[in-house]
Design an enzyme around this catalytic site. Structure first.
Site, PDB file in Angstrom:
ATOM      1  N   LYS A 107       0.807  -1.223  -0.070  1.00  0.00           N
ATOM      2  CA  LYS A 107       0.317   0.019   0.242  1.00  0.00           C
ATOM      3  C   LYS A 107       1.003   1.176  -0.154  1.00  0.00           C
ATOM      4  CE  LYS A 107       0.875   1.542   4.334  1.00  0.00           C
ATOM      5  NZ  LYS A 107       1.744   2.773   4.921  1.00  0.00           N
ATOM      6  N   GLY A 126      10.596  -3.298   5.633  1.00  0.00           N
ATOM      7  CA  GLY A 126      10.671  -2.092   6.381  1.00  0.00           C
ATOM      8  C   GLY A 126      10.725  -0.947   5.627  1.00  0.00           C
ATOM      9  N   GLY A 148       4.691  -6.370   5.692  1.00  0.00           N
ATOM     10  CA  GLY A 148       4.457  -7.385   7.017  1.00  0.00           C
ATOM     11  C   GLY A 148       2.876  -7.721   7.275  1.00  0.00           C
ATOM     12  N   SER A 182       0.474  -7.022   5.200  1.00  0.00           N
ATOM     13  CA  SER A 182      -0.340  -7.420   4.182  1.00  0.00           C
ATOM     14  C   SER A 182      -0.050  -8.934   4.136  1.00  0.00           C
ATOM     15  CB  SER A 182       0.145  -6.886   2.650  1.00  0.00           C
ATOM     16  OG  SER A 182      -0.448  -7.184   1.805  1.00  0.00           O
ATOM     17  N   ASP A 194      -2.454  -1.472  10.358  1.00  0.00           N
ATOM     18  CA  ASP A 194      -2.612  -1.648   8.949  1.00  0.00           C
ATOM     19  C   ASP A 194      -3.385  -2.822   8.566  1.00  0.00           C
ATOM     20  OD1 ASP A 194      -1.285   0.919   8.568  1.00  0.00           O
ATOM     21  OD2 ASP A 194       0.578  -0.056   7.845  1.00  0.00           O
TER      22      ASP A 194
END
Length: 309
Positions: free
Chosen positions: A12, A99, A105, A107, A139
């Protein structure tokens, strides 16, 4: 036994990231517009007969142990299902940089929820999966749903927007040797900008209403709101690779706007279409190589984690 399941896990970008203030629980109250892009990991899952849960990944720098969000998501889903005998063998093909401020991570964790819901025949709907996702990361609910969304609270309160009308192209860049601590970015934002924070829920809601009314669906340009990332104002002055990336992107012909995504250090530029993004990548590749920046040209997509045929 159910056939193996494979899903895609999109990255994203943040078209808008605004830090409104502090919540009673100590987290920051956020107002964001998140957008899925077609830079995607793949997660392959198959049942195990002994109830074991395991993960392997083709990125050696990524932990595949109990701290990995994929493993945590699998264990949470199994616990909530009530079927302790369920197990899965999972393999992650990693394409999203680690990172990077692209929710890679998160997703991947969302991908585990979607894939194992299918593999284990749990028949949970999207809202149930999003609630589980919210327990694992701010997220992650967005990563389950994807597309174009207004995201409030810590990022877990989703209000879907129709897909952007324009088929915009994206040039994404990142220094592979640099990462930014998200907790540090938010604490530094509070230190620098805390005196300007909104103070109560009424003020938060007034700002949310303004964002709901914004013309996010117009092609980026005249009527569309400018890209905004409050964390960029904190990270950019202290991170030379972010400064270099933004200057490089903003100077490209046909670049509509450029910004940092999330807490960084990834930065992106928007173009009228994918072809323009591809040409910009070719044009600037030598300069990016000299700066030590990796690059990807991408498109917007209207979905989050998706089952592969």
């Amino acid at each position: 036994m159910t056939a193996p399941v494979c899903v895609t896990a999109p990255a994203k970008i943040n078209l808008h990231l605004e830090v409104l203030g502090l919540r009673a629980d100590g987290f920051h109250e956020l107002a964001m517009v998140m957008q899925s892009i077609d830079l995607q990991d793949q997660l392959h899952c198959e049942n195990t007969s002994d109830g074991s849960i395991s993960l392997r990944c083709d990125a050696s720098e990524l932990s595949c142990g109990e701290d990995n969000l994929i493993v945590r998501a699998a264990r949470l889903l199994r616990e909530r299902s009530g079927f302790s005998e369920l197990g899965a063998r999972m393999h992650l093909k990693k394409h999203i940089p680690i990172g990077a401020g692209l929710a890679g991570g998160s997703s991947d964790g969302a991908a585990a929820l979607v894939a194992l819901n299918e593999l284990w025949g749990l028949s949970l709907d999207a809202s149930q999966l999003e609630r589980f996702a919210a327990e694992l990361g701010s997220d992650m609910p967005f990563c389950v749903a994807g597309g174009t969304q207004l995201c409030f609270g810590r990022g877990e309160r989703l209000e879907p927007l129709p897909p952007l009308e324009a088929q915009l192209g994206i040039l994404l860049v990142k220094d592979p040797d640099v990462s930014v601590s998200t907790p540090w970015a938010y604490s530094e934002c509070r230190r620098q900008r805390g005196s300007t924070y909104l103070q109560d829920e009424a003020a938060f809601e007034a700002r949310r209403e303004a964002l709901r009314a914004a013309q996010w669906l117009h092609p980026l340009g005249g009527e569309a709101p400018p890209l905004r990332n409050d964390l960029q104002t904190v990270v950019e002055p202290l991170t030379p690779s972010v400064r270099d990336a933004l200057q490089c992107l903003a100077s490209l012909p046909n670049c509509l706007q450029a910004a940092m995504s999330g807490s960084g250090p990834s930065c992106f530029a928007l173009f009228h279409n994918r072809g323009e993004a591809d040409r910009a990548k070719d044009q600037v590749q030598t300069q990016l190589d000299q700066l030590g920046l990796r690059s990807w040209s991408c498109s917007l997509i209207p979905h989050g984690v998706k089952l592969m045929a």
